[in-house]
Design a protein around this motif. Structure first.
Motif, PDB file in Angstrom:
ATOM      1  N   TYR A 107       0.735 -63.055 -84.670  1.00  0.00           N
ATOM      2  CA  TYR A 107      -0.731 -63.102 -84.716  1.00  0.00           C
ATOM      3  C   TYR A 107      -1.226 -64.037 -85.821  1.00  0.00           C
ATOM      4  CZ  TYR A 107      -0.478 -58.916 -81.754  1.00  0.00           C
ATOM      5  OH  TYR A 107      -0.209 -58.022 -80.749  1.00  0.00           O
ATOM      6  N   LEU A 159      -0.649 -67.629 -84.733  1.00  0.00           N
ATOM      7  CA  LEU A 159      -1.639 -68.045 -83.732  1.00  0.00           C
ATOM      8  C   LEU A 159      -2.984 -68.362 -84.386  1.00  0.00           C
ATOM      9  CD1 LEU A 159      -0.838 -65.533 -80.847  1.00  0.00           C
ATOM     10  CD2 LEU A 159      -0.406 -67.997 -80.861  1.00  0.00           C
ATOM     11  N   LEU A 160      -3.414 -67.510 -85.317  1.00  0.00           N
ATOM     12  CA  LEU A 160      -4.680 -67.752 -86.002  1.00  0.00           C
ATOM     13  C   LEU A 160      -4.613 -69.030 -86.830  1.00  0.00           C
ATOM     14  CD1 LEU A 160      -7.544 -66.899 -86.908  1.00  0.00           C
ATOM     15  CD2 LEU A 160      -6.442 -65.584 -88.748  1.00  0.00           C
ATOM     16  N   LEU A 209       5.062 -58.465 -85.053  1.00  0.00           N
ATOM     17  CA  LEU A 209       3.899 -59.016 -84.346  1.00  0.00           C
ATOM     18  C   LEU A 209       2.856 -59.609 -85.274  1.00  0.00           C
ATOM     19  CD1 LEU A 209       3.221 -56.660 -81.305  1.00  0.00           C
ATOM     20  CD2 LEU A 209       3.860 -59.071 -81.283  1.00  0.00           C
ATOM     21  N   THR A 210       2.782 -59.134 -86.516  1.00  0.00           N
ATOM     22  CA  THR A 210       1.808 -59.702 -87.450  1.00  0.00           C
ATOM     23  C   THR A 210       2.114 -61.173 -87.742  1.00  0.00           C
ATOM     24  OG1 THR A 210       2.984 -59.028 -89.462  1.00  0.00           O
ATOM     25  CG2 THR A 210       1.402 -57.457 -88.534  1.00  0.00           C
ATOM     26  N   CYS A 225      -3.432 -56.866 -89.545  1.00  0.00           N
ATOM     27  CA  CYS A 225      -2.796 -57.263 -88.285  1.00  0.00           C
ATOM     28  C   CYS A 225      -2.250 -58.696 -88.354  1.00  0.00           C
ATOM     29  CB  CYS A 225      -3.756 -57.118 -87.110  1.00  0.00           C
ATOM     30  SG  CYS A 225      -5.226 -58.134 -87.234  1.00  0.00           S
ATOM     31  N   PHE A 226      -2.475 -59.391 -89.472  1.00  0.00           N
ATOM     32  CA  PHE A 226      -1.980 -60.750 -89.665  1.00  0.00           C
ATOM     33  C   PHE A 226      -1.039 -60.803 -90.859  1.00  0.00           C
ATOM     34  CE2 PHE A 226      -6.358 -61.477 -87.976  1.00  0.00           C
ATOM     35  CZ  PHE A 226      -6.009 -62.079 -86.776  1.00  0.00           C
TER      36      PHE A 226
END
Length: 129
Positions: A41, A44-45, A37-38, A99-100
């Motif tokens: 994320y 997306l960022l 998931l990182t 988280c990224f």
């Protein structure tokens, strides 16, 4: 302020290219068994920041067209400085937070440049992009 049709068109092109390249990047992470998931994320960022940066640049150019040369140059320089701070801050945020995924944040920041480089390959000679 009304957004010029050219700014909309070019931002749409950049958005499409960034989305395609982002999907390819996700696929590479998935195939190489490094996807989590990182990565999503971070992608997306990075993609959102890259597209926003291009759109803001387009708005700046649009505004500069209504000004005299000196005022336009000053506005363009100020915009570039602010957009670079924005890019740096987003990259720093993406790199510093766990988280990224770092690569997934940073790589999409270069996707608009790639899209601009390949644009001539898809444009017929004698027509505008």
């Amino acid at each position: 302020m009304k957004v010029d049709a050219c700014v909309k068109k070019e931002t749409g092109y950049i958005t499409a290219c960034v989305l395609i390249l982002s999907a390819l990047m996700e696929a590479v992470f998935l195939v190489s068994h490094h996807w989590d998931l990182t990565v999503l994320y971070g992608n997306l960022l990075g993609a959102a920041v890259a597209i926003a940066n291009f759109f803001l640049m387009g708005l700046t150019v649009q505004k500069a067209m209504d000004k005299d040369e000196k005022e336009a140059a000053t506005g363009m320089k100020a915009s570039q400085a602010l957009r670079m701070v924005f890019l740096f801050a987003a990259a720093a945020l993406g790199v510093s937070l766990s988280c990224f995924n770092t690569i997934a944040v940073l790589l999409p920041l270069f996707f608009p440049r790639l899209a601009i480089m390949v644009r001539p390959l898809f444009t017929k000679k004698g027509t505008k992009a």
